[in-house]
Scaffold this motif. Structure first.
Motif, PDB file in Angstrom:
ATOM      1  N   ILE A  77       0.862  -1.183   0.000  1.00  0.00           N
ATOM      2  CA  ILE A  77       0.000   0.000   0.000  1.00  0.00           C
ATOM      3  C   ILE A  77       0.895   1.229   0.000  1.00  0.00           C
ATOM      4  O   ILE A  77       1.838   1.310   0.806  1.00  0.00           O
ATOM      5  N   LEU A  78       0.623   2.169  -0.892  1.00  0.00           N
ATOM      6  CA  LEU A  78       1.406   3.407  -0.946  1.00  0.00           C
ATOM      7  C   LEU A  78       0.626   4.509  -0.253  1.00  0.00           C
ATOM      8  O   LEU A  78      -0.502   4.829  -0.635  1.00  0.00           O
ATOM      9  N   GLN A  79       1.234   5.057   0.810  1.00  0.00           N
ATOM     10  CA  GLN A  79       0.618   6.171   1.535  1.00  0.00           C
ATOM     11  C   GLN A  79       1.584   7.337   1.509  1.00  0.00           C
ATOM     12  O   GLN A  79       2.669   7.248   2.085  1.00  0.00           O
ATOM     13  N   ARG A  80       1.195   8.414   0.850  1.00  0.00           N
ATOM     14  CA  ARG A  80       1.973   9.652   0.821  1.00  0.00           C
ATOM     15  C   ARG A  80       3.476   9.375   0.634  1.00  0.00           C
ATOM     16  O   ARG A  80       4.312   9.765   1.454  1.00  0.00           O
ATOM     17  N   ALA A 129      12.572   8.653  -0.051  1.00  0.00           N
ATOM     18  CA  ALA A 129      13.676   8.291  -0.951  1.00  0.00           C
ATOM     19  C   ALA A 129      13.842   6.773  -1.016  1.00  0.00           C
ATOM     20  O   ALA A 129      14.138   6.214  -2.086  1.00  0.00           O
ATOM     21  N   ASP A 130      13.658   6.091   0.103  1.00  0.00           N
ATOM     22  CA  ASP A 130      13.735   4.625   0.096  1.00  0.00           C
ATOM     23  C   ASP A 130      12.617   4.034  -0.753  1.00  0.00           C
ATOM     24  O   ASP A 130      12.810   3.030  -1.440  1.00  0.00           O
ATOM     25  N   THR A 131      11.438   4.646  -0.686  1.00  0.00           N
ATOM     26  CA  THR A 131      10.329   4.186  -1.528  1.00  0.00           C
ATOM     27  C   THR A 131      10.704   4.303  -3.000  1.00  0.00           C
ATOM     28  O   THR A 131      10.500   3.372  -3.790  1.00  0.00           O
ATOM     29  N   GLY A 132      11.271   5.451  -3.372  1.00  0.00           N
ATOM     30  CA  GLY A 132      11.654   5.654  -4.759  1.00  0.00           C
ATOM     31  C   GLY A 132      12.685   4.639  -5.221  1.00  0.00           C
ATOM     32  O   GLY A 132      12.585   4.097  -6.335  1.00  0.00           O
ATOM     33  N   ARG A 133      13.671   4.370  -4.370  1.00  0.00           N
ATOM     34  CA  ARG A 133      14.716   3.403  -4.761  1.00  0.00           C
ATOM     35  C   ARG A 133      14.140   1.997  -4.884  1.00  0.00           C
ATOM     36  O   ARG A 133      14.510   1.238  -5.783  1.00  0.00           O
ATOM     37  N   LEU A 134      13.229   1.635  -3.984  1.00  0.00           N
ATOM     38  CA  LEU A 134      12.647   0.289  -4.037  1.00  0.00           C
ATOM     39  C   LEU A 134      11.790   0.111  -5.291  1.00  0.00           C
ATOM     40  O   LEU A 134      11.897  -0.903  -5.994  1.00  0.00           O
ATOM     41  N   LEU A 135      10.946   1.107  -5.586  1.00  0.00           N
ATOM     42  CA  LEU A 135      10.091   0.980  -6.769  1.00  0.00           C
ATOM     43  C   LEU A 135      10.920   1.002  -8.053  1.00  0.00           C
ATOM     44  O   LEU A 135      10.592   0.326  -9.026  1.00  0.00           O
ATOM     45  N   GLU A 136      12.017   1.762  -8.046  1.00  0.00           N
ATOM     46  CA  GLU A 136      12.895   1.773  -9.218  1.00  0.00           C
ATOM     47  C   GLU A 136      13.587   0.424  -9.378  1.00  0.00           C
ATOM     48  O   GLU A 136      13.729  -0.088 -10.488  1.00  0.00           O
TER      49      GLU A 136
END
Length: 410
Positions: A167-170, A217-224
């Motif tokens: 789930i993506l929250q903000r 930033a961790d979210t961005g790296r994981l999704l990338e």
């Protein structure tokens, strides 16, 4: 009965006709035209859910990707045993994702079925979209010695898990896993190999573990890191990247508590009690798959566990050191915000009613700012270790400390 897709007159409409006519299942057809399944499903179709599934013959050694899909679904808690069958549960909104799973799990002998049952609690016919295989097929696949297929890559497994359970929250990704050892494995691997940090939050007991990316930033790296894998699964990459409309949801919770206000000049210094009404507002984009900003059940579970269970039928001053001096609505709101922001990054506003005539409205720092600043200094006066070190304390410190005297009571 007239099919509204092809306008053919039929004795009845079912998935067999619709899949040829327009590619829809009966449930999707019902949703598209706003029709209750009770008007479309015949009694023999309800009884069909009790029949044994017609599954394909499994292969001797499922492929690496098939193993990754099954392991990822297990990690996400989507695999269960029902009698002699192993079942992978799906939803009508993500039917294509379930069919993508099937494209790999056919190697284990899984088949798709949309079953219709009369839900005693729902008081209507409900549809279940799921994949089924005899559990013996999985045991047989695990039991063959000398399997030439290597274990699946963790990223392949994690991508499947994220696709089904995240789930993506903000800008923060939440992932609830159904095995604590999986949580440890994922955290250690992502940190050690990719410098992606996850934190484990209180899942509220049970066997699940709730993980969240530490920062946006961790979210961005994981999704990338998982981008190519997620893009291969229908509707998944779009879910985490879409700019869907935003909304604010509000949950009201109530707790009864007693308190007093230290050094208050009027009656509030006396012990008194009342019923507090708390409004928790969360603002974020609407998830295109769930149709929600945040699930009200999750919101209620978090606020109950982090706040209501702690305060209800308790003395607020002694419920937490931060409130021992002042348990005013303002101080309570600051404390409550800091209890919730880790779990609700989209937290927008709190409203706390002490009475219908007296309430506080508060908006605190977002999660990134809270991580930088830490808990509010407003509530740290008495827990600050520098308290008591002022030279002014010498004015009241005894000149000769009282001597201790040993007492022998034998």
């Amino acid at each position: 009965m007239k099919c509204m897709e092809c306008e053919a007159e039929l004795e009845r409409i079912d998935s067999a006709h619709l899949l040829v006519c327009c590619g829809l299942t009966l449930q999707e057809y019902a949703v598209r035209y706003g029709l209750p399944l009770d008007h479309l499903v015949s009694p023999d179709q309800v009884a069909a859910s009790q029949c044994a599934p017609e599954c394909p013959v499994p292969v001797r050694y499922p492929s690496n990707q098939a193993r990754a899909v099954l392991q990822g679904l297990r990690m996400a808690g989507r695999v269960a045993e029902e009698g002699d069958l192993t079942v992978v549960a799906g939803e009508v909104r993500t039917l294509d994702l379930l069919l993508w799973d099937l494209s790999w799990l056919r190697e284990y002998g899984f088949c798709f079925r949309q079953d219709y049952d009369y839900g005693d609690g729902a008081h209507r016919i409900v549809a279940r979209n799921h994949l089924l295989t005899p559990s013996a097929n999985l045991r047989r696949a695990d039991g063959y010695p000398g399997c030439p297929v290597p274990p699946p890559d963790l990223l392949d497994v994690l991508a499947v898990c994220v696709a089904h359970a995240a789930i993506l929250q903000r800008d923060y990704l939440f992932l609830e896993l159904h095995n604590p050892s999986d949580g440890t494995l994922v955290c250690d691997e992502l940190l050690g190999q990719y410098d992606i940090r996850l934190v484990e939050l209180d899942s509220g007991g049970g066997q699940t573990v709730l993980l969240r990316t530490l920062t946006a930033a961790d979210t961005g790296r994981l999704l990338e890191l998982l981008a190519d894998r997620l893009a291969a699964m229908p509707g998944v990459a779009e879910r985490f990247a879409s700019q869907s409309p935003s909304a604010t949801v509000v949950k009201e919770l109530v707790f009864d508590a007693a308190h007093f206000i230290t050094d208050h000049p009027a009656k509030c210094s006396n012990l008194h009690g009342g019923r507090y009404v708390l409004h928790v507002k969360v603002h974020d984009r609407i998830d295109p798959v769930t149709g929600c900003v945040v699930d009200y059940g999750y919101l209620k579970r978090v606020v109950n566990r982090r706040v209501v269970d702690r305060f209800d039928h308790h003395m607020l001053n002694y419920a937490a050191p931060e409130l021992a001096w002042r348990s005013s609505t303002e101080m309570l709101c600051v404390f409550i915000w800091e209890q919730l922001i880790d779990y609700l990054p989209g937290l927008q506003e709190l409203q706390l009613f002490e009475t219908t005539q007296s309430w506080c409205i508060y908006s605190g720092p977002d999660l990134a700012e809270f991580q930088r600043r830490g808990p509010s200094a407003l509530q740290r006066h008495f827990t600050d270790r520098t308290l008591g070190t002022s030279s002014l304390r010498g004015l009241i410190r005894p000149v000769s400390p009282p001597a201790l005297r040993a007492v022998d009571q034998r």
